[in-house]
Enzyme design. Structure first.
Site, PDB file in Angstrom:
ATOM      1  N   LYS A   1       0.873  -1.180   0.000  1.00  0.00           N
ATOM      2  CA  LYS A   1       0.000   0.000   0.000  1.00  0.00           C
ATOM      3  C   LYS A   1       0.905   1.223   0.000  1.00  0.00           C
ATOM      4  CE  LYS A   1      -1.606   2.900   2.606  1.00  0.00           C
ATOM      5  NZ  LYS A   1      -1.464   4.227   1.952  1.00  0.00           N
TER       6      LYS A   1
ATOM      7  N   GLU B   1      10.367   1.269  10.287  1.00  0.00           N
ATOM      8  CA  GLU B   1      11.375   2.316  10.041  1.00  0.00           C
ATOM      9  C   GLU B   1      10.652   3.641  10.210  1.00  0.00           C
ATOM     10  OE1 GLU B   1      14.504   1.744   9.412  1.00  0.00           O
ATOM     11  OE2 GLU B   1      14.406  -0.386   8.929  1.00  0.00           O
TER      12      GLU B   1
ATOM     13  N   CYS C   1      13.858  11.301   6.070  1.00  0.00           N
ATOM     14  CA  CYS C   1      13.957  10.791   7.445  1.00  0.00           C
ATOM     15  C   CYS C   1      15.349  11.074   7.987  1.00  0.00           C
ATOM     16  CB  CYS C   1      13.641   9.308   7.491  1.00  0.00           C
ATOM     17  SG  CYS C   1      14.618   8.371   6.319  1.00  0.00           S
TER      18      CYS C   1
ATOM     19  N   GLU D   1      10.293  16.122  15.157  1.00  0.00           N
ATOM     20  CA  GLU D   1      10.527  16.020  13.712  1.00  0.00           C
ATOM     21  C   GLU D   1       9.568  16.977  12.989  1.00  0.00           C
ATOM     22  OE1 GLU D   1       9.325  12.474  11.525  1.00  0.00           O
ATOM     23  OE2 GLU D   1      11.274  12.460  10.530  1.00  0.00           O
TER      24      GLU D   1
END
Ligand code: NAD
Length: 506
Positions: A185, A260, A294, A396
């Site tokens: 997906k 992750e 990331c 973040e």
């Protein structure tokens, strides 16, 4: 694969899900529009808004295809991957252009994204003739002991939008070479690049049902993958918040789960660093992909002795960045992904402005003049004199916002660098080899660079992070990713002709 519809004199391609070797409409008949973040007037395509029902059909296909794919010798599976690599090489430029249109990063970077998938394909194909196990002595005579890798079954793969071909390749290729079948997906914002990868797999001759793609939103199609009884492994890349939901669902259904997740990466600039090199690496790390990696360098810790000079150098470089549509070869920084990202990034800039002591040194606004008003553009933004505990230095942001933090010495830089909940990537700029080695040891991250930025991973090294970045797995490098996508089987062969009891007959 696709039907063409007309909308306001412009033809827009409608893409379908790929299941059991066929392109099929979603059960609901609903589609999501994929728009170009550099110019939202452009619809890149329409993609299925799939439901749990669509996921069921895809998983059924993958389950039925599994026994035959598992029984296909690994070198034969790998031959198809070599063909895939060749196809991707031939299509590289078209895929890079499509990716820039759907997610905004500049053409140089999208070429890199496609190249990463190509590298991964050839690298993984080589594994078809390795997939090594091992033998080991038994504690008993006339007995042999060995370990082999076995496929897991149907894998459910969920991916983010910022590396829409590379990240799917990190998961799909090792899963396939190990003998698994899969349902992927892709992210809502970037299904096209993953579709292009799947279409190339179809062209490479992968049998029906081995690879299936179901587009849709996370809470529907994504969540259905994490709870489906016939999916044995879920591999997820995305934010830490979503990853926790994925892991919780997977745990309820006894699934293998690899995660992750986010990062808050740091560059440490010591007083003996080459400041031009460090400033160049910092700009690339902070503003490459508009800060939406990331591994983006969102914090720079700088020794006080060189702080002023370094700030001057990085400011000059950041100010000179050419911003615009990534298809223009002169452009160095594209848009952010969508309106929600604009809102989130601007809200963090507001937070930063209110922090006591931090100074908004550069940028801070959305760019809305001329052609830019049609897209999601934010200025390269730098906060100086940031304290390590401020929210802009801890959370973040995932946008072009950089926090520069002064420090007094190496030990303080390491403490600040490690003082966040994430542990993906870090780097140090120094001319002192002893200090470089000390930093390699001291930084609690999955990736570390010396005299280079926090980004630039290569496919044959392990990729992933410590603490809130992951749950201990590593993608990329073959041994670590094979450990995600295969299960060990220990085999004992007793040729003594009598009953021998381990631990008892000794
Ligand atoms: P996200 O968490 O919003 O979405 C990731 C994927 O999860 C998407 O496909 C989404 O549809 C799906 N999803 C959302 N809700 C779900 C649910 N309830 N169940 C199942 N699936 C669901 O992340 P994003 O915005 O696409 O990507 C940005 C994030 O990804 C950042 O945090 C970034 O650091 C991280 N990231 C990490 C790595 C890494 O390797 N560590 C690499 C790239 C990006």
């Amino acid at each position: 694969m696709a039907t063409v519809k007309k909308s306001k004199n412009v033809s827009v391609t409608t893409y379908e899900n790929y299941m059991n070797g066929r392109w099929v409409k979603p059960k609901s008949g609903d589609y999501l529009e994929n728009r170009n973040p550099a110019d939202t007037r452009e619809v890149v395509g329409r993609f299925p808004a799939s439901s749990a029902e669509d996921v069921n059909v895809a998983v059924k296909a993958a389950k039925e295809a599994f026994p035959k794919w598992k029984a296909t010798p690994a070198p034969k599976r790998a031959e198809m991957l070599y063909r895939l690599g060749q196809i991707l090489l031939e299509q590289k430029e078209a895929h890079a252009t499509a990716m820039t249109r759907e997610m905004g990063k500049v053409l140089k970077e999208t070429r890199g994204d496609v190249q990463e998938a190509i590298d991964m394909t050839f690298y993984t194909a080589g594994e078809g003739r390795r997939l090594h196990g091992y033998t080991t002595p038994s504690e008993l005579p006339d007995k042999m002991a060995m370990c082999v890798r076995q496929p897991i079954g149907v894998c459910g793969l969920i991916t983010p939008w910022n590396f829409p071909m590379a990240i799917p390749s990190w998961k799909m290729l090792p899963a396939l070479v190990c003998g698994n079948t899969l349902v992927i997906k892709p992210a809502e914002d970037t299904p096209l690049s993953t579709y292009n990868l799947v279409a190339a797999m179809e062209a490479a001759g992968l049998p029906a049902g081995v690879v299936n793609i179901v587009a849709g939103v996370g809470k529907d199609a994504g969540a259905a993958l994490t709870t489906h009884k016939d999916i044995r492994l879920v591999s997820f890349t995305g934010s830490t918040a979503t990853g926790r939901t994925v892991a919780t669902n997977a745990a309820q259904h006894d699934k293998i789960c690899s995660l992750e997740m986010g990062g808050k990466n740091v560059i440490m600039v010591m007083e003996d660093a080459d400041l031009d090199l460090a400033a160049e690496g910092a700009v690339w790390g902070a503003f490459g992909t508009s800060g939406q990696r990331c591994t983006a360098a969102s914090r720079i810790v700088v020794h006080k002795k060189v702080y002023k000079k370094f700030v001057e150098k990085i400011t000059a470089r950041a100010r000179a960045l050419r911003i615009g549509n990534g298809l223009d070869p002169k452009v160095e920084m594209g848009p952010v992904i969508n309106q929600a990202a604009v809102d989130k990034i601007l809200s963090y800039i507001k937070v930063g402005k209110k922090e006591d002591g931090a100074k908004l040194h550069l940028g801070g606004s959305q760019l809305t003049k001329g052609e830019l008003k049609h897209g999601f553009f934010i200025e390269p933004t730098i906060f100086t004199d940031v304290a390590p505990q401020m929210r802009i230095a801890q959370e973040e942001i995932f946008g072009p916002v950089l926090s520069i933090i002064p420090c007094n010495n190496f030990d303080e830089a390491v403490a600040i660098g490690n003082g966040v909940k994430y542990g993906l990537s870090a780097s140090i700029y120094t001319a002192d080899v002893n200090r470089a080695f000390k930093a390699m040891e001291a930084m609690n991250t999955g990736i570390f660079y010396v005299n280079s930025s926090t980004i630039g991973a290569e496919v044959h090294l392990p990729f992933g992070g410590t603490k809130g970045t992951g749950n201990g797995h590593r993608e990329g490098a073959m041994i670590s990713s094979l450990d995600i996508f295969s299960e060990w089987k220990a085999i004992y062969v007793d040729y003594s002709g009598k009953l021998q009891k381990a631990q008892i007959d000794n």
